[in-house]
Scaffold this active site. Sequence first.
Site: not given
Length: 589
Positions: A41, A343
Amino acid sequence: MSAFKECDIIMKGGITSGMVYPKAIKTLSESYIFRCIGGTSAGAVVAVVTAAAEYGRHSGGYQRLDDVTAALRTNLIDLFQPDPRARRLFDVFKAVLDKKYGTMLLRIALLGLPWTVLGIALGLIPPVLIGGIGAWLMGLVGAFFLGIVFAIVATVVTLRRLLPQLDYGLCPGSRVESREKPAFPPLSDWLTDAIDTIAGLDKTKRGPLLIRDLKVGGPGGLNGDLLHPAIDLRTVTTNLNMRRPYTLPNMGDRNYYFKASEFRRLFPQRVVDQMVSASLDGDDGQRSDGGEILIPFPRADDLPVVVTARMSLSFPFLIAAVPLYRIDHTIPSKPIQRLLFSDGGLSSNFPIHFFDSLFPTRPTFGISLDEFSEYKPTRRVYLPMPARDGQEISMGQIPGVAAFVMALVNAAKDWQDQLRTVLPGYRERVAHVFLKSDEGGLNLNMPPERIDTLLDLGERAGHLMAASSATERGIASTTTQDKDRYPFDFDDHRWRRFLTAYMTLEEALLEASASWGEDDAEGTFRHFIKDYLKDPASYGGSSLANRQKVFDRVDALMTLVRGWNPPLRDPKNRLSPKPDGLLRITPRY
C-alpha cells in the site's frame, strides 16, 4: 561502494502514514545500500521511490528524493483526484474525514437535491393542513429531518450505482477527462514522474523505469542481471475474486490480461504504451466478448515499476481497484473472467517475511506504523533491541462502534504480520513509529507542520536502524529523542536468528523423527514410504533411483535427529528465545 554496508527494507501500509518513510530511507542510505526493497500500500509507494533512488544513487537520486518529498508537504491532498462522476461524493468523503459534519450534511443535501426538496415538501404538509405556530415549528423540524433522510438514501443509492462503474474507488489514479486541469497531478501521474525523476531518467527519451532496469542496476552503482538482481523490488496486491495475495512483479503465470482503455484511467499514457508494446511483441493477445483486445499482462522484467505500487495501493472506496482478466480453465467453455486487484494490505499489510533466510547475511529492516498510547506519551519511536524486555504487540483503544468494526477487520487481516513483530530474529530489526489519531492514515488534509512531524519521526527511526546518533548528525536533541534508545546491533541479531532457527528446526525434526520410526517396524511412516515409492500413483514418471535417494536422505536425517537427546529447546537451558517459533510449509505468493 565499499564504504557502504548492504541491507533490505520492508515498509508497512497506512495511506498518508507513508510520510514517515522518506527521511528514514534517506538516513539509512547514508550507511547502507538497499538490495531488496518491499512494502504494501503506502509502503509500496515508498518502496518504488526508494528503488528509484538506489538506481540513481550516483547521479543524486537521494537528493532528488528530498525534493520530491518536499513538494508533497503542501500538496498531499491533491494526489487524490476523483473521477468527474464522483466529485460530489468525494467532497462528502472529505468532510467526513475532516469531521466537519455540518458541511457533510449540506453536501449530502446538495448531492440528492431533488430528494431533499421532496422530503422537505412532505414534511411541510402537516403544518399546512393543521396550521398554528406549534404545528409549523414541529413541521419545520420534521421537514428538515425528512429532507436529510431522503438525501442520505439518495446518496446511498448513488453510491451503490456508481461504485461498481468506478471499480469501487472514487479516485482512479490518473488524470481523466475534465474541463479543469488541476495544478498538481493525480496519484499515478505524480508517482510515475517522481520515480523517473528520482531515478535520473529523461522521460522525453525513453519510457518509464522498468523492473528490468532495477535488476541490471543503475549507472555507476551496483551491477546485476535478471537472475541475480542488483535491486530486488517486491510489493503485495490482493486478488479479490480469488481471495489471495500476489507478490509483484511476478504474477505467477501468463494467464492475466488487461484492457488498454481501462488502464488509461489508472496510469499515464506512456506507462500504458510501454505495457502494450512489451506485451504484444510477438503475441496477438486474446479478445473479450465485447471485441476489445485483451493484452497479456507484461512479464515481470518488462513491467513498469509504478504498476507494482499502484496495484498494491488500491484502497477500497477511495482508490479504484485494478481490473485484470483471466481465462478460467476449470470450466470447459473456458470463459474470460474480469478480476479486481485491490489493497495489498488486505492480505499482508507488513510483509516482513520478504527476503528472509534462516541465516541472514545482511539485515532486513522493517518500519511498522503503530497506534500512539496515552499511557506512554513520550514513546514515539522504538526499536526493541533488548532481548528480554517483554516486547508485546501494542494495544490500541476501541472507543466506539466504528473502532470496534475496524478492530475486527484489522485483527482478521493483520494477525500474522503482528505476531512476527514480537518473534526473536524479527522484532529487533523492526522500528516502530507510534502515530496519533490525527497523523497519517486517512488524514488526507494534514497541514505541513504535521507532515513535518511524520518526516522527523521517520528520521529518528532511520537513526536507530543505522545505529547512528541524531546529535552527531546535527539534529537537535530533545527529551523525547533521548528516549530513542537501543540502536540496532546486527551481530546480536544474527545470533538470535541462529538460535530461533535452531529451536524451530529441532522441534520440527524431533516430531518428524518420532513419526518416521526406526528400522522396518510395521505401521511406521518409514515402512510405508519405503514400500510405496516402488510404484506410486503420482510422480511415477520420476526414476526409481531418485525416489530411493529421497527416502535415503530423509532416513539419514531422521537417524541423526534421534541422537539429539535431551532437546536443547528446554526452557531450563535459558537458550531458547521467547516467544517460540513454528516451522511450517506454506505456499509462496
